[in-house]
Design a protein around this motif. Structure first.
Motif, PDB file in Angstrom:
ATOM      1  N   UNK A  51       0.832  -1.192   0.000  1.00  0.00           N
ATOM      2  CA  UNK A  51       0.000   0.000   0.000  1.00  0.00           C
ATOM      3  C   UNK A  51       0.869   1.246   0.000  1.00  0.00           C
ATOM      4  N   UNK A  52       0.243   2.388  -0.178  1.00  0.00           N
ATOM      5  CA  UNK A  52       0.966   3.645  -0.095  1.00  0.00           C
ATOM      6  C   UNK A  52       2.136   3.735  -1.045  1.00  0.00           C
ATOM      7  N   UNK A  53       3.313   4.049  -0.487  1.00  0.00           N
ATOM      8  CA  UNK A  53       4.499   4.252  -1.307  1.00  0.00           C
ATOM      9  C   UNK A  53       4.924   3.021  -2.080  1.00  0.00           C
ATOM     10  N   UNK A  54       4.790   1.835  -1.481  1.00  0.00           N
ATOM     11  CA  UNK A  54       5.196   0.608  -2.176  1.00  0.00           C
ATOM     12  C   UNK A  54       4.330   0.371  -3.408  1.00  0.00           C
ATOM     13  N   UNK A  55       3.019   0.565  -3.268  1.00  0.00           N
ATOM     14  CA  UNK A  55       2.120   0.378  -4.403  1.00  0.00           C
ATOM     15  C   UNK A  55       2.366   1.446  -5.469  1.00  0.00           C
ATOM     16  N   UNK A  56       2.618   2.685  -5.038  1.00  0.00           N
ATOM     17  CA  UNK A  56       2.896   3.755  -5.997  1.00  0.00           C
ATOM     18  C   UNK A  56       4.192   3.471  -6.764  1.00  0.00           C
ATOM     19  N   UNK A  57       5.204   2.951  -6.068  1.00  0.00           N
ATOM     20  CA  UNK A  57       6.454   2.587  -6.736  1.00  0.00           C
ATOM     21  C   UNK A  57       6.220   1.469  -7.751  1.00  0.00           C
ATOM     22  N   UNK A  58       5.374   0.507  -7.389  1.00  0.00           N
ATOM     23  CA  UNK A  58       5.022  -0.555  -8.326  1.00  0.00           C
ATOM     24  C   UNK A  58       4.289   0.026  -9.533  1.00  0.00           C
ATOM     25  N   UNK A  59       3.419   1.026  -9.282  1.00  0.00           N
ATOM     26  CA  UNK A  59       2.721   1.681 -10.378  1.00  0.00           C
ATOM     27  C   UNK A  59       3.682   2.383 -11.322  1.00  0.00           C
ATOM     28  N   UNK A  60       4.719   2.994 -10.773  1.00  0.00           N
ATOM     29  CA  UNK A  60       5.736   3.641 -11.603  1.00  0.00           C
ATOM     30  C   UNK A  60       6.463   2.609 -12.456  1.00  0.00           C
ATOM     31  N   UNK A  61       6.751   1.451 -11.861  1.00  0.00           N
ATOM     32  CA  UNK A  61       7.410   0.383 -12.616  1.00  0.00           C
ATOM     33  C   UNK A  61       6.517  -0.117 -13.746  1.00  0.00           C
ATOM     34  N   UNK A  62       5.216  -0.228 -13.479  1.00  0.00           N
ATOM     35  CA  UNK A  62       4.268  -0.659 -14.519  1.00  0.00           C
ATOM     36  C   UNK A  62       4.226   0.364 -15.650  1.00  0.00           C
ATOM     37  N   UNK A  63       4.198   1.663 -15.294  1.00  0.00           N
ATOM     38  CA  UNK A  63       4.185   2.710 -16.314  1.00  0.00           C
ATOM     39  C   UNK A  63       5.451   2.648 -17.174  1.00  0.00           C
ATOM     40  N   UNK A  64       6.605   2.432 -16.539  1.00  0.00           N
ATOM     41  CA  UNK A  64       7.856   2.323 -17.288  1.00  0.00           C
ATOM     42  C   UNK A  64       7.827   1.102 -18.213  1.00  0.00           C
ATOM     43  N   UNK A  65       7.272   0.002 -17.715  1.00  0.00           N
ATOM     44  CA  UNK A  65       7.147  -1.199 -18.549  1.00  0.00           C
ATOM     45  C   UNK A  65       6.242  -0.931 -19.748  1.00  0.00           C
ATOM     46  N   UNK A  66       5.153  -0.204 -19.510  1.00  0.00           N
ATOM     47  CA  UNK A  66       4.234   0.097 -20.608  1.00  0.00           C
ATOM     48  C   UNK A  66       4.895   0.967 -21.675  1.00  0.00           C
ATOM     49  N   UNK A  67       5.723   1.914 -21.246  1.00  0.00           N
ATOM     50  CA  UNK A  67       6.467   2.728 -22.219  1.00  0.00           C
ATOM     51  C   UNK A  67       7.367   1.820 -23.059  1.00  0.00           C
ATOM     52  N   UNK A  68       8.033   0.877 -22.404  1.00  0.00           N
ATOM     53  CA  UNK A  68       8.906  -0.048 -23.138  1.00  0.00           C
ATOM     54  C   UNK A  68       8.096  -0.920 -24.102  1.00  0.00           C
ATOM     55  N   UNK A  69       6.896  -1.306 -23.696  1.00  0.00           N
ATOM     56  CA  UNK A  69       6.075  -2.168 -24.545  1.00  0.00           C
ATOM     57  C   UNK A  69       5.587  -1.466 -25.809  1.00  0.00           C
ATOM     58  N   UNK A  70       5.565  -0.131 -25.792  1.00  0.00           N
ATOM     59  CA  UNK A  70       5.166   0.578 -27.013  1.00  0.00           C
ATOM     60  C   UNK A  70       6.158   0.318 -28.151  1.00  0.00           C
ATOM     61  N   UNK A  71       7.368  -0.126 -27.824  1.00  0.00           N
ATOM     62  CA  UNK A  71       8.349  -0.459 -28.871  1.00  0.00           C
ATOM     63  C   UNK A  71       7.903  -1.685 -29.669  1.00  0.00           C
ATOM     64  N   UNK A  72       6.927  -2.428 -29.140  1.00  0.00           N
ATOM     65  CA  UNK A  72       6.398  -3.582 -29.864  1.00  0.00           C
ATOM     66  C   UNK A  72       5.272  -3.177 -30.809  1.00  0.00           C
ATOM     67  N   UNK A  73       4.957  -1.877 -30.850  1.00  0.00           N
ATOM     68  CA  UNK A  73       3.910  -1.419 -31.751  1.00  0.00           C
ATOM     69  C   UNK A  73       2.528  -1.410 -31.130  1.00  0.00           C
ATOM     70  N   UNK A  74       2.438  -1.115 -29.834  1.00  0.00           N
ATOM     71  CA  UNK A  74       1.135  -0.997 -29.169  1.00  0.00           C
ATOM     72  C   UNK A  74       0.985   0.424 -28.632  1.00  0.00           C
ATOM     73  N   UNK A  75      -0.275   0.806 -28.397  1.00  0.00           N
ATOM     74  CA  UNK A  75      -0.574   2.125 -27.836  1.00  0.00           C
ATOM     75  C   UNK A  75      -1.523   1.972 -26.655  1.00  0.00           C
ATOM     76  N   UNK A  76      -1.281   2.767 -25.613  1.00  0.00           N
ATOM     77  CA  UNK A  76      -2.169   2.858 -24.465  1.00  0.00           C
ATOM     78  C   UNK A  76      -2.926   4.187 -24.587  1.00  0.00           C
ATOM     79  N   UNK A  77      -3.816   4.257 -25.565  1.00  0.00           N
ATOM     80  CA  UNK A  77      -4.421   5.545 -25.926  1.00  0.00           C
ATOM     81  C   UNK A  77      -5.745   5.790 -25.205  1.00  0.00           C
ATOM     82  N   UNK A  78      -5.701   5.700 -23.871  1.00  0.00           N
ATOM     83  CA  UNK A  78      -6.870   5.931 -23.038  1.00  0.00           C
ATOM     84  C   UNK A  78      -6.666   5.276 -21.690  1.00  0.00           C
ATOM     85  N   UNK A  79      -7.576   5.545 -20.757  1.00  0.00           N
ATOM     86  CA  UNK A  79      -7.437   4.998 -19.409  1.00  0.00           C
ATOM     87  C   UNK A  79      -7.403   3.473 -19.427  1.00  0.00           C
TER      88      UNK A  79
END
Length: 217
Positions: A51-79
């Motif tokens: 919870x709290x900071x640990x979950x937020x840090x995990x969320x940041x890691x997920x966001x970074x992973x999603x940016x990397x996944x766009x190199x495969x030709x995908x888009x996160x174009x919405x919530x």
């Protein structure tokens, strides 16, 4: 004089808005240790352990992973949106997509909860939204790896398309289940305010993310 147990006193503090629900859960877990969740139980409800900071840090890691996944030709174009892109998008667009799909909805969810309850923390909602997007990253990986093998034009039924459809559906349901559990834990809301708030906030987050990307992308 009526005696109360420590658990009852903690629940009374949460009920009286002296501490927020997430803090109450952590206090209860400290006083009454339970075996740590593992496997599918942890996957369905990671917020009891993180919870709290640990979950937020995990969320940041997920966001970074999603940016990397766009190199495969995908888009996160919405919530909650995920699509195959005809070309790899720029890093600027990839970062903007994560901003409007993570911190922006977290701010909306936190604002709604704060209007109804005084003591809620923005960092808890950053963790909730961030972790709830982890299954979407899994769906993006499947889409990015399998989409190039789909036939051009109108896609015919292929094993790859079936896998994408199944993985996408499971991951969407999983993501929404995490969102419900996390929002309930972070906000302390129950009943109609929880259900109506979730429906309205998901729709509002989707609309605002689309509008923001249209103007900034």
């Amino acid at each position: 004089m009526m005696m109360t147990t420590p658990d009852e006193r903690v629940r009374a503090l949460v009920r009286d808005n002296v501490i927020n629900p997430a803090e109450g859960e952590r206090l209860l877990a400290t006083m009454s240790p339970r075996p740590p969740q593992r496997g599918w139980r942890l996957a369905l409800n990671p917020f009891e352990r993180f919870g709290g900071g640990a979950a937020a840090a995990a969320g940041l890691a997920v966001a970074a992973l999603n940016v990397a996944l766009t190199r495969l030709g995908v888009r996160f174009d919405g919530f909650l949106d995920l699509h195959a892109a005809p070309a790899v998008i720029s890093y600027r667009t990839a970062l903007l997509e994560q901003v409007v799909a993570w911190p922006l909805p977290a701010l909306l969810f936190w604002t709604y909860a704060r209007l109804l309850r005084r003591r809620v923390r923005l960092i808890d909602f950053l963790g909730v939204i961030g972790l709830s997007r982890a299954p979407i990253a899994l769906a993006a990986a499947a889409l990015g790896l399998l989409a190039p093998r789909l036939p051009a034009g109108v896609p015919a039924f292929t094993p790859e398309l079936a896998v994408i459809a199944i993985v996408g559906t499971v991951c969407l349901v999983w993501s929404l289940a995490l969102l419900v559990r996390g929002f309930r834990n972070a906000s302390g809301l129950r009943g109609a305010p929880l259900i109506a708030g979730l429906i309205g906030l998901v729709l509002l987050s989707e609309i605002l993310s689309k509008v923001a990307l249209a103007h900034l992308g």
